[in-house]
Design an enzyme around this catalytic site. Sequence first.
Site, PDB file in Angstrom:
ATOM      1  N   ASN A 184       1.087  -1.601   0.328  1.00  0.00           N
ATOM      2  CA  ASN A 184      -0.312  -0.044   0.047  1.00  0.00           C
ATOM      3  C   ASN A 184       0.983   1.238   0.305  1.00  0.00           C
ATOM      4  OD1 ASN A 184       0.604  -0.977   2.808  1.00  0.00           O
ATOM      5  ND2 ASN A 184      -1.271  -0.266   3.539  1.00  0.00           N
ATOM      6  N   SER A 260       0.330  -8.112   7.281  1.00  0.00           N
ATOM      7  CA  SER A 260      -1.244  -8.653   7.509  1.00  0.00           C
ATOM      8  C   SER A 260      -0.808  -9.192   8.935  1.00  0.00           C
ATOM      9  CB  SER A 260      -1.934  -9.714   6.527  1.00  0.00           C
ATOM     10  OG  SER A 260      -0.913 -11.495   6.384  1.00  0.00           O
ATOM     11  N   GLU A 281       4.538  -4.307  11.873  1.00  0.00           N
ATOM     12  CA  GLU A 281       3.776  -3.387  11.880  1.00  0.00           C
ATOM     13  C   GLU A 281       2.424  -3.688  10.692  1.00  0.00           C
ATOM     14  OE1 GLU A 281       0.770  -1.060  10.665  1.00  0.00           O
ATOM     15  OE2 GLU A 281       1.960  -0.078   9.399  1.00  0.00           O
ATOM     16  N   CYS A 315      -3.548   0.458   6.801  1.00  0.00           N
ATOM     17  CA  CYS A 315      -3.629  -0.369   8.384  1.00  0.00           C
ATOM     18  C   CYS A 315      -4.231   0.402   9.469  1.00  0.00           C
ATOM     19  CB  CYS A 315      -2.265  -1.230   8.427  1.00  0.00           C
ATOM     20  SG  CYS A 315      -1.038   0.464   8.714  1.00  0.00           S
ATOM     21  N   GLU A 418     -10.646  -7.735   9.504  1.00  0.00           N
ATOM     22  CA  GLU A 418      -9.880  -6.040   8.183  1.00  0.00           C
ATOM     23  C   GLU A 418     -10.842  -6.396   6.847  1.00  0.00           C
ATOM     24  OE1 GLU A 418      -5.698  -3.359   8.174  1.00  0.00           O
ATOM     25  OE2 GLU A 418      -5.560  -5.532   8.660  1.00  0.00           O
ATOM     26  N   GLU A 495       7.580   2.498  14.390  1.00  0.00           N
ATOM     27  CA  GLU A 495       8.477   3.273  13.449  1.00  0.00           C
ATOM     28  C   GLU A 495       8.874   4.654  13.202  1.00  0.00           C
ATOM     29  OE1 GLU A 495       8.422   0.065  10.065  1.00  0.00           O
ATOM     30  OE2 GLU A 495       7.122   1.159   9.930  1.00  0.00           O
TER      31      GLU A 495
END
Length: 521
Positions: A184, A260, A281, A315, A418, A495
């Site tokens: 993404n 994921s 993440e 996400c 999700e 991050e």
Amino acid sequence: MLSMLQRLAVLLRRPAAAPFAVAAVRCVSSGSVNITAPLNFWAGKRRTSKEKSNVENVYEPATGRVLYHLESCGAAEVDQAVQAAMSAFGHWSKMSGMERARVMIEAAHIIEKRREEIAEMEVVNNGKSITEARLDVDSARLCIEYYAGMASTLAGQHVQLPGGSFAYTRREPLGVCVGIGAWNYPFQIAAWKSAPALACGNSMVFKPSPVTPVTAVMLAEIYAEAGAPVGLFNVVQGSQETGSLLCHHSDVAKVSFTGSVATGKKIMEMASKGVKPVTLELGGKSPLIIFQDSDVENAVRGALMANFLSQGQVCSNGTRVFVQRDILPEFVDEVVKRTRAIEIGDPLLESTRMGALVNRPHLDKVLAFVDQAKKEGATVLCGGEAFVPSDPKLRGGYYMTPCVLVNCTDEMTCVKEEIFGPVMSVLSFETEEEVLQRANDTTMGLAAGVFTRDVRRAHRVVEHLKAGSCFINNYNITPVEVPFGGFRMSGIGRENGQVTIEYYSQLKTVFVEMGDVDSLF
């Protein structure tokens, strides 16, 4: 200074026909790009893979045409990339922070000069709008600049001990770090992972998603052009097998993964075999809580930003929108009006606000979630259907109309799982206590948001939300100075921000005796 997403919010509120100061002469157009050069990069140049048996098609989301035939790297190629990184680490880790910073700043300058070119290739491979892609490139540049500034500040601690003895700590690099990216935010994630790693003195082997493999190699060439040692940042292409080879490689010191939850668990398991630290993440099913005292206009803007950036493929998106009952009709009416006005189409056009989803299987998956929601009793107020642009060259692309669902309940699939697409689920609530319990009723905890004019309530609610990144009266703002990451099954580590230095370095303690040894023997 306005954050990049705030700038995007301003653009989203403008009429589609308004002129944009950021517009540039277009170098490519949808359907015109053919990629033939190798997308692997190690030991200072692009490399082809010798693994000819495992070839995957890479598609252009805007048109559906094949963009590239991707060959996965096997054990030999992975080892070559890791060895190149090992060699570069020996030199890079001995450079001063200021020396490393100079290279990183130069890389940031090159990114700035090539902003439009990188953004265009990101659009071609990912499908998001050119407006968003430019901001992603800016985020990558800012991240590298930020950690360049941090590179010369890495320091330990002096501790005075009895008798004139003392101890000190050294913050040292880990070695070869592996970054595994998601589809993404391909270029941005490559920068978000490499910048703190390089600032700390590490080298990196990066594996992009096989769905969006195009722009990571551009970052590798930029680092090389900026003066980085040969092998400092390497790119290997491939799918799960390539990722497994990287995680199991004995010379890899750390793995950082974005993707994921299911894949994150596998990465964690593989890294544990070598007791390697991981940064994960992962996914989210984040709540956005809108109280009746909110500024409804701002809440609507926030909800749109929380659900429709990058075609909903984010996400941290706040896809469970809890609205206090008294303002529910007003809020929903305005959200539906704004959602219907979103311009869908060619992502390389300045007027486009929603491009194509990343590929056909993912589009079908998102549409299936909408169908399932209807079967379970949710009402579609707008969108949720495949969209075919009028331009003939775009008719094979992966488009859908952004969707708003109401009459949702906490037990519905669209509320629990999700979706990773442009689907907003709206739920009503009565009390603060009730909505907190429902908002936290998930195994994930990446993000959460609250809109209210009551500052005490805002901080009280945020305190009780089980999420790593929380927003008050805004959403999806990710300045590089601020840590980003989740609680629970949404990940481990962070991050961005100063704290990320701790995840790419290790602490050594040194004891210095200034007297004689006091021995028991």
